[in-house]
Design a protein around this motif. Structure first.
Motif, PDB file in Angstrom:
ATOM      1  N   HIS A 188       0.844  -1.196   0.000  1.00 10.83           N
ATOM      2  CA  HIS A 188       0.000   0.000   0.000  1.00 10.83           C
ATOM      3  C   HIS A 188       0.879   1.245   0.000  1.00 10.83           C
ATOM      4  CE1 HIS A 188      -2.466  -3.164   1.894  1.00 10.83           C
ATOM      5  NE2 HIS A 188      -3.491  -2.549   1.327  1.00 10.83           N
ATOM      6  N   TYR A 190       0.211   5.759   0.519  1.00  8.92           N
ATOM      7  CA  TYR A 190      -0.768   6.693   1.055  1.00  8.92           C
ATOM      8  C   TYR A 190      -0.586   8.056   0.408  1.00  8.92           C
ATOM      9  CZ  TYR A 190      -1.327   2.973   4.408  1.00  8.92           C
ATOM     10  OH  TYR A 190      -1.565   1.743   4.961  1.00  8.92           O
ATOM     11  N   GLU A 216      -5.665   5.636   1.080  1.00 14.87           N
ATOM     12  CA  GLU A 216      -4.862   4.415   0.992  1.00 14.87           C
ATOM     13  C   GLU A 216      -5.024   3.820  -0.400  1.00 14.87           C
ATOM     14  OE1 GLU A 216      -4.220   1.044   4.161  1.00 14.87           O
ATOM     15  OE2 GLU A 216      -5.995   0.543   2.946  1.00 14.87           O
ATOM     16  N   ALA A 274      -0.481   5.573   8.014  1.00 16.87           N
ATOM     17  CA  ALA A 274      -1.934   5.708   7.967  1.00 16.87           C
ATOM     18  C   ALA A 274      -2.482   6.469   9.170  1.00 16.87           C
ATOM     19  CB  ALA A 274      -2.589   4.335   7.883  1.00 16.87           C
TER      20      ALA A 274
END
Length: 468
Positions: A188, A190, A216, A274
């Motif tokens: 992932h 961001y 995300e 995150a």
């Protein structure tokens, strides 16, 4: 990566200058607004109109094309390409030959200043003027329209001549700027979205707006990108005038970020990207608008910029002085940010030249702190701030006024060093390429990067031939 409009931006309903009479809107909606390969008209022989110091050469200029006639904004880099934001969309430049850049494609996709970040084959593109839909070509709608879209558009740029729209993620108050933050798991990444100027009249931008938005993105499925949090950075309210952040710079290898948030400067712990956590807040009575930030190589000092006058005023003058519309340099202490000094160009500009501190980046001299920075019509400054208490200019590029008789918005919005050259995005005059010839900066020529988002700051380590 990081920027602001040349004038203070009210959130308004009508289409802004340069976007009316959009003849390609219908066609743009079908795909991604692609205009195809293009070349700007230019004289056969390039002649610079700029004053430069002896260690700076104005290599070339790529004028804007008719389709990108609105304001140029920020830049990001991937491989042999530079991506230039524009209020009408974005431009892909082939810079494999830096002294002869070529326009590969232009994507007509209006929606505000068009801040850009790149990650592999993906482009993240900011939209902060509301549109009737998520895709390119959607008409402008009033900010009072609850169905209006503002936020992040995602494009696949694997084919630089044919970028493709992938998806869009709406965010409160839209996206004035965006910052790419790598994930820890490799699966992932961001996007930190900065925005501001809420109003009770705006259904998608309600006060208080003391927050940022976090998107995300699954690396293998970017179409599934989604908003995962909107953390409040100022739970007790920010400084007078603070209603969100203007820009954020992250330093991923150090797990830190610096936010320029209108009336406040902040530091954040981003060890969990995150879930950023504010660790320090600083205010300065000389600052009118905390605009952007850059860390030193060791991450122990941070420079914030003050965009006095919103970028549209002539503030590089003796009357305004050296402490307003300047950079402020802070040491990062254990408990607080400790002020070190101000830096402002001492090349006073005329009353018809908008000039103030704006976007820049470190020059990648491993272990050293040299900075290249835009000042709108103050041009580009090369700064030595190895001694944070005594920064000084060691080079410059400074064009003549656009107009000698009246204030006309223009000048360098962003200036960034990438793989041996400085690329400057001029609001009205296109892309400028500069070459630095200074023994203090020679080590930077050996640093090669595959990708560069100035607001996602790499670390330049002694003994390494590339950014980390």
């Amino acid at each position: 990566m990081a920027s602001s409009p040349p004038t203070p931006r009210p959130r308004y309903a009508s289409a802004r200058r340069g976007l009316t009479g959009l003849t390609l809107a219908g066609a743009a909606a079908l795909v991604a607004g692609l205009l195809g390969p293009a070349s700007a008209s230019a004289d056969d022989a390039f002649v610079s109109d700029a004053d430069t110091s002896s260690n700076v050469t104005h290599v070339t200029n790529v004028p804007k094309t008719e389709s990108m006639s609105d304001f140029n904004s920020d830049l990001a880099f991937t491989g042999d390409y530079a991506i230039g934001g524009n209020y009408n969309g974005f431009v892909v430049y082939d810079i494999s030959e830096p002294e002869d850049p070529q326009i590969v494609s232009e994507v007509l996709c209006p929606g505000g200043q068009g801040d850009v970040s790149v990650s592999g084959d993906l482009l993240y593109f900011s939209v902060d003027y509301p549109r009737a839909g998520t895709e390119c070509g959607a008409a402008s709608v009033p900010t009072t329209d609850p169905e209006g879209f503002e936020g992040i558009r995602i494009f696949d740029i694997s084919d630089k001549a044919n970028p493709q729209y992938v998806a869009a993620v709406p965010t409160d108050c839209g996206s004035h700027t965006n910052t790419l933050v790598p994930g820890k798991d490799g699966e992932h990444e961001y996007v930190y979205v900065s925005s501001y100027s809420p109003s009770e009249r705006f259904p998608n931008c309600q006060p208080p707006h003391d927050k940022i938005s976090i998107i995300e993105v699954p690396v293998d499925d970017p179409a599934s990108a989604e908003l995962v949090d909107a953390p409040v950075l100022f739970p007790d309210g920010g400084n007078t005038g603070t209603s969100g952040c203007h820009d954020i710079t992250v330093y991923p290898t150090k797990d830190i970020a610096a936010g320029a948030c209108m009336g406040d400067g902040i530091l954040m712990d981003i060890s969990d990207p995150a879930a950023p956590v504010v660790t320090e807040v600083v205010r300065d009575t000389n600052f009118a608008f905390w605009h952007s930030a850059t860390f030193t190589n060791n991450g122990e000092t941070v420079t914030f910029t003050d965009e006095l006058g919103g970028g549209g005023a002539a503030t590089c003058s003796e009357a305004i002085g050296p402490e307003r519309g300047a950079n402020a340099i802070y040491a990062i202490g254990d408990d607080a940010l400790e002020f070190q000094s101000y830096y402002k160009i001492d090349r006073h500009q005329t009353a018809t030249e908008n000039c103030v501190a704006h976007n820049g980046s470190l020059i990648p001299v491993p272990g050293q702190d040299f900075f290249v920075q835009s000042w709108y019509q103050g041009g580009v400054s090369v700064i030595d701030f190895n001694d944070p208490e005594n920064p000084r200019e060691i080079g410059h590029f400074d064009r003549d006024p656009i107009d000698d008789d009246r204030l006309v918005l223009g000048g360098s919005w962003s200036a960034y060093y990438y793989n041996g050259y400085v690329y400057s995005s001029d609001i009205s005059r296109g892309l400028d390429v500069l070459k630095l010839d200074d023994p203090r900066l020679r080590a930077a020529e050996r640093v090669r990067m595959d990708e560069f988002n100035p607001q996602s700051q790499p670390e330049y380590r002694p003994g390494r031939g590339e950014g980390r």
